[in-house]
Design a protein around this motif. Structure first.
Motif, PDB file in Angstrom:
ATOM      1  N   MET A 164       0.812  -1.208   0.000  1.00 17.35           N
ATOM      2  CA  MET A 164       0.000   0.000   0.000  1.00 17.35           C
ATOM      3  C   MET A 164       0.848   1.262   0.000  1.00 17.35           C
ATOM      4  O   MET A 164       0.405   2.329  -0.426  1.00 17.35           O
ATOM      5  N   PHE A 165       2.084   1.143   0.485  1.00 17.17           N
ATOM      6  CA  PHE A 165       2.951   2.314   0.610  1.00 17.17           C
ATOM      7  C   PHE A 165       4.228   2.173  -0.215  1.00 17.17           C
ATOM      8  O   PHE A 165       5.142   2.967  -0.083  1.00 17.17           O
ATOM      9  N   GLU A 194      -1.485   6.495   8.138  1.00 21.21           N
ATOM     10  CA  GLU A 194      -1.092   6.307   6.735  1.00 21.21           C
ATOM     11  C   GLU A 194       0.049   7.246   6.363  1.00 21.21           C
ATOM     12  O   GLU A 194       0.955   6.863   5.629  1.00 21.21           O
ATOM     13  N   ASP A 195      -0.009   8.472   6.865  1.00 19.03           N
ATOM     14  CA  ASP A 195       1.067   9.431   6.581  1.00 19.03           C
ATOM     15  C   ASP A 195       2.366   8.980   7.242  1.00 19.03           C
ATOM     16  O   ASP A 195       3.446   9.087   6.661  1.00 19.03           O
ATOM     17  N   PHE A 196       2.257   8.481   8.465  1.00 26.04           N
ATOM     18  CA  PHE A 196       3.427   7.981   9.187  1.00 26.04           C
ATOM     19  C   PHE A 196       4.066   6.817   8.428  1.00 26.04           C
ATOM     20  O   PHE A 196       5.280   6.787   8.209  1.00 26.04           O
ATOM     21  N   TYR A 197       3.250   5.868   7.986  1.00 29.89           N
ATOM     22  CA  TYR A 197       3.774   4.714   7.256  1.00 29.89           C
ATOM     23  C   TYR A 197       4.376   5.128   5.916  1.00 29.89           C
ATOM     24  O   TYR A 197       5.386   4.575   5.473  1.00 29.89           O
ATOM     25  N   LEU A 231       7.827   6.457   6.555  1.00 32.92           N
ATOM     26  CA  LEU A 231       8.743   5.351   6.834  1.00 32.92           C
ATOM     27  C   LEU A 231       9.110   4.618   5.548  1.00 32.92           C
ATOM     28  O   LEU A 231      10.265   4.216   5.357  1.00 32.92           O
ATOM     29  N   SER A 232       8.150   4.446   4.660  1.00 29.96           N
ATOM     30  CA  SER A 232       8.420   3.753   3.397  1.00 29.96           C
ATOM     31  C   SER A 232       9.386   4.530   2.522  1.00 29.96           C
ATOM     32  O   SER A 232      10.149   3.949   1.754  1.00 29.96           O
ATOM     33  N   ASP A 233       9.350   5.848   2.642  1.00 25.05           N
ATOM     34  CA  ASP A 233      10.258   6.684   1.851  1.00 25.05           C
ATOM     35  C   ASP A 233      11.639   6.787   2.477  1.00 25.05           C
ATOM     36  O   ASP A 233      12.624   7.028   1.790  1.00 25.05           O
ATOM     37  N   ALA A 234      11.713   6.601   3.798  1.00 24.15           N
ATOM     38  CA  ALA A 234      12.988   6.784   4.506  1.00 24.15           C
ATOM     39  C   ALA A 234      13.945   5.627   4.253  1.00 24.15           C
ATOM     40  O   ALA A 234      13.543   4.525   3.859  1.00 24.15           O
ATOM     41  N   LEU A 288      10.573  -0.980  15.087  1.00 20.58           N
ATOM     42  CA  LEU A 288      10.131  -2.184  14.386  1.00 20.58           C
ATOM     43  C   LEU A 288       9.187  -1.832  13.237  1.00 20.58           C
ATOM     44  O   LEU A 288       9.220  -2.480  12.186  1.00 20.58           O
ATOM     45  N   GLU A 289       8.360  -0.815  13.423  1.00 22.27           N
ATOM     46  CA  GLU A 289       7.520  -0.362  12.313  1.00 22.27           C
ATOM     47  C   GLU A 289       8.397   0.135  11.164  1.00 22.27           C
ATOM     48  O   GLU A 289       8.108  -0.136   9.984  1.00 22.27           O
TER      49      GLU A 289
END
Length: 440
Positions: free
Chosen positions: A183-184, A334-337, A340-343, A360-361
């Protein structure tokens, strides 16, 4: 044939005096999965006062019911006070969950340690029927510190307290309930991907559309073509695709790893409570030195904020303004995830950590973790992700800023699956003595 799982849990009373962060996540998750449970919470403000006074307030808020059979609460609650104020709750199975323990809480000055907080937790454990810790480190540090804390009392020191508490203790890792990575994942949206390409690269992409590559392989090859100055075999005639002197096996290409496809400066994320026990000074000092060295990087600083934030955050926001991607608590998960997906790398500098949900997330969404070699971290993260000193942290960040591709190619070796809800659900069913009724 579809299996339907019925998880009725009528009679479970879920109590959280500090309804925020991981405390909120756990209560909400249990409430959602154990249908019929009752949830009573207080806002996540002034935890010191929640620890001191929440029992009185909750004793008035908890509805009277003969159907209760289990009481589940975090260790912020003074369980002994609550049961004394509400004797009708004393017969329930009382489960106390430790997200953290106050016996080893780091204070800025020794005189600031309030004896009442750890003492309340010791009393709560004596009243509880089952005591659950979110890590082995949390449990061991608590049990080994009981006698030290009680020695503070001038006389009439109780004896044998750890021996009374230990048999009731167990470890259940905090269950992560996370959405699909896809999703991300930028690589899972080919239309968005094509829109981001230049005309030349789009032409190359169109050429590949007529080749025998799978759509996922095309995305990987195209983005590598964007980032690596070399010839790429787009025909996919063999199981290995050559990129310069490196080879990408089918295992690397399918499914694609979004981190390997990224370009640009290293993206560093820090996602912890904005309090002194997370040691933000060490983190920001490292970034200041990266900045002074002239290294390129981006940074996202997230995590919950409270009434009084350490001054370093306002200083850092001004000094690092040109590097900031995101700043502050993300109201939407969703914004937080997505961040993280971009980092690329997630950093912890914590002085007080018994589990570390956000780290862990971050790993789940593909970040390379950098954690101090202390507290709970050696229990969860292999040595390669641990540093011993701020100097080592800085050295590793400098290397990552210089060669971000190394981080993006790395496959993080943390067994994240063991911490996911689906792999821990049975342990929580057993904790609450809830039977799963299955229909085939």
């Amino acid at each position: 044939m579809q299996k339907i799982v019925n998880m009725m849990a009528e009679g479970i009373l879920l109590i959280e005096p500090f309804y925020g962060g991981s405390h909120r996540q756990l209560i909400d998750h249990l409430y959602a999965h154990f249908t019929g449970s009752v949830k009573i919470t207080m806002t996540a403000k002034k935890w010191h006062w929640r620890a001191r006074t929440s029992a009185l307030h909750l004793s008035q808020e908890i509805p009277h019911s003969s159907k209760y059979r289990v009481l589940f609460a975090s260790s912020v609650l003074n369980l002994a006070e609550l049961v004394a104020l509400r004797p009708d709750l004393s017969s329930l199975k009382k489960i106390l969950y430790f997200h953290e323990n106050q016996l080893v809480y780091p204070v800025q000055k020794t005189l600031q340690r309030d004896f009442q907080y750890p003492y309340n937790q010791i009393l709560s454990c004596l009243v509880a029927d089952t005591i659950v810790f979110n890590s082995q480190f949390n449990m061991d540090s608590f049990l080994s510190s009981i006698n030290t804390v009680l020695k503070i009392t001038p006389d009439y020191r109780p004896k044998g307290i750890p021996e009374k508490i230990r048999p009731k203790c167990q470890v259940l890792y905090f269950p992560l309930d996370l959405p699909s990575r896809a999703m991300f994942d930028q690589s899972s949206h080919p239309n968005q991907l094509k829109e981001s390409l230049t005309s030349t690269e789009e032409c190359s992409y169109k050429e590949m559309e007529n080749s025998t590559c799978s759509s996922e392989e095309k995305q990987v090859i195209c983005l590598y073509e964007k980032t690596v100055d070399c010839e790429i075999n787009t025909k996919c005639d063999s199981p290995v695709h050559s990129i310069g002197e490196r080879n990408l096996s089918d295992e690397m290409l399918c499914p694609p790893d979004a981190k390997r496809l990224k370009t640009g400066p290293l993206h560093i994320v820090w996602a912890h409570r904005w309090e002194h026990d997370k040691d933000p000074e060490t983190f920001f000092n490292a970034l200041f030195q990266l900045q002074e060295t002239g290294l390129h990087f981006r940074v996202s600083v997230m995590g919950e904020q409270f009434t009084d934030n350490p001054e370093i955050f306002s200083v850092a926001r001004e000094r690092l303004s040109s590097h900031i991607v995101a700043w502050g608590y993300q109201e939407k998960k969703e914004d937080f995830y997505r961040i993280l997906s971009d980092a690329d790398v997630a950093v912890s500098t914590a002085l007080h950590e018994f589990y570390g949900v956000s780290m862990l997330e971050a790993v789940y969404f593909g970040c390379y973790p950098l954690c101090p070699n202390r507290l709970v971290y050696p229990e969860i993260f292999p040595k390669t992700y641990l540093y011993n000193t701020p100097v080592q942290l800085l050295k590793r960040l400098k290397r990552m800023c210089t060669v971000p591709e190394e981080v993006r190619r790395h496959s993080v070796q943390v067994p994240i699956e063991r911490y996911l809800w689906q792999n821990q659900a049975d342990d929580f069913y057993a904790l609450f003595k809830v039977k799963k009724q299955e229909e085939i």
